[in-house]
Every structure is written in structure tokens, then in C-alpha cells.
Design an enzyme around this catalytic site. Structure first.
Site, PDB file in Angstrom:
ATOM      1  N   ASP A  51       0.816  -1.207   0.000  1.00 26.22           N
ATOM      2  CA  ASP A  51       0.000   0.000   0.000  1.00 26.22           C
ATOM      3  C   ASP A  51       0.852   1.260   0.000  1.00 26.22           C
ATOM      4  O   ASP A  51       2.072   1.210   0.162  1.00 26.22           O
ATOM      5  CB  ASP A  51      -0.955  -0.012   1.214  1.00 26.22           C
ATOM      6  CG  ASP A  51      -0.282  -0.429   2.514  1.00 26.22           C
ATOM      7  OD1 ASP A  51       0.967  -0.392   2.571  1.00 26.22           O
ATOM      8  OD2 ASP A  51      -0.977  -0.788   3.461  1.00 26.22           O
ATOM      9  N   ASN A  89      -7.446  -2.836  14.245  1.00 29.23           N
ATOM     10  CA  ASN A  89      -8.826  -3.083  13.833  1.00 29.23           C
ATOM     11  C   ASN A  89      -8.943  -4.293  12.902  1.00 29.23           C
ATOM     12  O   ASN A  89      -9.964  -4.494  12.270  1.00 29.23           O
ATOM     13  CB  ASN A  89      -9.424  -1.832  13.161  1.00 29.23           C
ATOM     14  CG  ASN A  89      -8.693  -1.454  11.879  1.00 29.23           C
ATOM     15  OD1 ASN A  89      -7.741  -2.135  11.486  1.00 29.23           O
ATOM     16  ND2 ASN A  89      -9.121  -0.387  11.233  1.00 29.23           N
ATOM     17  N   HIS A 131      -7.164  -4.825  10.154  1.00 28.50           N
ATOM     18  CA  HIS A 131      -6.898  -4.600   8.723  1.00 28.50           C
ATOM     19  C   HIS A 131      -5.621  -5.309   8.279  1.00 28.50           C
ATOM     20  O   HIS A 131      -4.731  -5.591   9.080  1.00 28.50           O
ATOM     21  CB  HIS A 131      -6.892  -3.102   8.366  1.00 28.50           C
ATOM     22  CG  HIS A 131      -5.692  -2.330   8.797  1.00 28.50           C
ATOM     23  ND1 HIS A 131      -5.689  -0.955   8.908  1.00 28.50           N
ATOM     24  CD2 HIS A 131      -4.435  -2.716   9.130  1.00 28.50           C
ATOM     25  CE1 HIS A 131      -4.499  -0.549   9.284  1.00 28.50           C
ATOM     26  NE2 HIS A 131      -3.727  -1.587   9.434  1.00 28.50           N
ATOM     27  N   GLU A 150      -9.574  -1.979   5.209  1.00 25.85           N
ATOM     28  CA  GLU A 150     -10.192  -1.621   6.477  1.00 25.85           C
ATOM     29  C   GLU A 150     -11.488  -2.420   6.688  1.00 25.85           C
ATOM     30  O   GLU A 150     -12.070  -2.930   5.719  1.00 25.85           O
ATOM     31  CB  GLU A 150     -10.513  -0.123   6.480  1.00 25.85           C
ATOM     32  CG  GLU A 150      -9.285   0.782   6.345  1.00 25.85           C
ATOM     33  CD  GLU A 150      -8.505   0.944   7.646  1.00 25.85           C
ATOM     34  OE1 GLU A 150      -8.246  -0.076   8.327  1.00 25.85           O
ATOM     35  OE2 GLU A 150      -8.140   2.070   7.977  1.00 25.85           O
TER      36      GLU A 150
HETATM   37  P1  PGA Z   1       2.279  -1.707  12.692  1.00 33.08           P
HETATM   38  O1  PGA Z   1       1.114  -1.697  11.614  1.00 33.08           O
HETATM   39  O2  PGA Z   1       3.259  -2.731  12.215  1.00 33.08           O
HETATM   40  O3  PGA Z   1       2.846  -0.311  12.626  1.00 33.08           O
HETATM   41  O4  PGA Z   1       1.657  -2.054  14.000  1.00 33.08           O
HETATM   42  C1  PGA Z   1       0.558  -2.883  11.180  1.00 33.08           C
HETATM   43  C2  PGA Z   1      -0.578  -2.582  10.258  1.00 33.08           C
HETATM   44  O5  PGA Z   1      -1.275  -1.569  10.486  1.00 33.08           O
HETATM   45  O6  PGA Z   1      -0.779  -3.343   9.311  1.00 33.08           O
END
Ligand code: PGA
Length: 244
Positions: free
Chosen positions: A67, A136, A138, A143
Site C-alpha cells: 500500500d 482493527n 486490517h 479496512e
Molecule cells: P504496525 O502496523 O506494524 O505499525 O503495528 C501494522 C498494520 O497496520 O498493518
């Protein structure tokens, strides 16, 4: 699904790096699906160490990132392209021309999404996809929603994601509100998937994703349908269900 619980973040990073290193040794032309965020930083450091020790050759590896924020240029130090260059690519012998991240400043973001899907197809699909997981649930920037979005698409980030990512910015106002993300279809077509997670704040998301119902409200839960997933997490992140 294989579940590996490590003592701590360093152990998670080492284990996940070993799995990616094995993939590279088995197929030196692998297409790796890569992720950004705090979680993979240690694993990228382990890969750099293995490269420096002469154990890995990235010269024929291709990579596609999950992304990118919409509106951030590759030079912006908050962009995911910048993150990848700084945390991995510039320390190894990968050909930068073979590394792909969605273009956050494409004039036509919808066309950019279609181009990205075609690109992944042209590369022959993803051999191993690395994923973090959001609080959450994702994966990438897929999302929670009413349906699983299959193709690369533009997405409005949820408030929870904006707040979680605000730690990288001066304040939450600066966090882009939209992103381009690979869809669930591309992720599910990857031949192998590695999910990494560290810390107690991920425990509930992991429990819902891997021990709860499969629902687009928890996008990572679709991975229960994937035939080759390895979940590598540290003890703090591990839900009770994983420890029986
Ligand atoms: P993080 O993010 O590794 O910064 O916890 C993971 C994500 O949001 O996919």
C-alpha cells in the site's frame, strides 16, 4: 495455519526473516509482497544482516508493496516508498527497478490501482506475502467493511488507523486520510503468507482474525481460508487460544 510464538519482538523478527530467507534461497527470483509499519522493521534488519553476511542474494528478487498513502510522493519521508528504501532496499543488492509500491501521486488513482493489479499479474503473482495486522484487523489498508474488496483500490482510512499511524507524524491532522491498497484478492492469491505481530495491543485483533468468524468486519479473518499461512507473533501478542 502454522502458529509460531516467540519470546519477544527480536525472536519474532528473526523467525520471520528466516522464513523469507528460505523463500529467497528456494527461489532466487521470488516475488515478495512486502509490508510497512513498525512491526517489520526488525525483520528487515535481520534480512540486511543476512545479506551482509553473504547468506542472501536479492539481485533477482522482485517486490510489490501492499500500500501507499494517497498524496505522498516517493521522496516524502512519510511515504511507504521512502520507508522501504530506508529500511531495506538501500541496504541490500535488490534492483530498485524491480521494487514496486503503488504511486501515491498518480494523476488518476483509479487507473493506478488497475495498473498495479496488472503489474502483479505480469510478475506471475506473489510467492510470499508479508503482512502486519492493524488493531482493527486490517491487512494492508483493507479496512473493516461490509464486503471484501478484491482488487487494488483507493480507501478512506478509518479513524482507528489514522490515530494508530499518527505516531509517525507531527500530529494526527498530518496523517493522509486516503490510501491505495492491494485488495484481498491479490493477498489471497499469494502462494504463501506470513503474518507478523508483536505486543499486547495486537492480541484482540489476532484473536478475532484467526479464532473468530470470517467476516469483512475483520479483514484479516479471510486468511483462515488461505492454504499456506504462517503466523509469527511474540508472547505478548498471542491470544490465549494460540497457547493451548
Ligand atoms: P504496525 O502496523 O506494524 O505499525 O503495528 C501494522 C498494520 O497496520 O498493518
Amino acid at each position: 495455519m502454522r502458529v509460531i510464538v516467540t519470546e519477544d519482538y527480536a525472536g519474532m523478527s528473526r523467525k520471520a526473516a528466516e522464513l523469507i530467507a528460505a523463500q529467497i534461497l528456494l527461489n532466487p527470483q521470488s516475488v515478495l509482497g512486502l509490508a510497512t509499519g513498525s512491526t517489520p522493521i526488525g525483520l528487515y534488519q535481520c534480512l540486511v544482516e543476512k545479506y551482509r553476511a553473504g547468506e542472501l542474494d536479492f539481485s533477482r528478487i522482485r517486490s510489490v508493496n501492499l500500500d501507499e498513502y494517497l498524496g505522498l510522493s516517493p521522496e516524502d519521508d512519510q511515504s511507504y516508498r521512502y520507508f522501504m528504501n530506508e529500511n531495506l532496499f538501500r541496504h541490500i543488492n535488490i534492483n530498485l527497478a524491480n521494487t514496486y509500491v503503488p504511486d501515491g501521486i498518480a494523476k488518476d488513482p483509479v487507473a493506478e490501482c488497475a495498473r498495479y493489479d496488472e503489474l502483479i499479474c505480469r510478475l506471475g503473482g506473489i510467492d510470499m506475502q508479508l503482512l502486519g495486522i492493524g488493531n482493527n484487523g486490517h491487512i494492508g489498508f483493507n479496512e473493516p467493511a461490509n464486503t471484501f474488496a478484491l482488487s487494488t483500490h483507493c480507501v478512506a482510512l478509518t479513524e482507528s488507523t489514522i490515530q494508530a499511524n499518527a505516531r509517525f507524524f507531527a500530529d494526527s491532522e498530518q496523517v493522509p486520510q486516503q490510501a491505495l491498497t492491494m485488495g484481498i484478492g491479490q493477498i489471497m492469491r499469494a502462494r504463501r503468507v506470513i503474518v507478523i505481530a508483536s505486543g499486547s495491543e495486537k492480541r484482540e485483533a489476532l484473536r478475532k482474525a484467526f479464532w473468530g468468524p470470517v467476516t469483512p468486519e475483520v479483514p484479516a479473518s479471510i486468511l483462515q481460508m488461505h492454504p499456506d499461512v504462517t503466523l509469527v507473533m511474540d508472547r505478548q501478542a498471542a491470544p490465549e487460544a494460540a497457547c493451548v
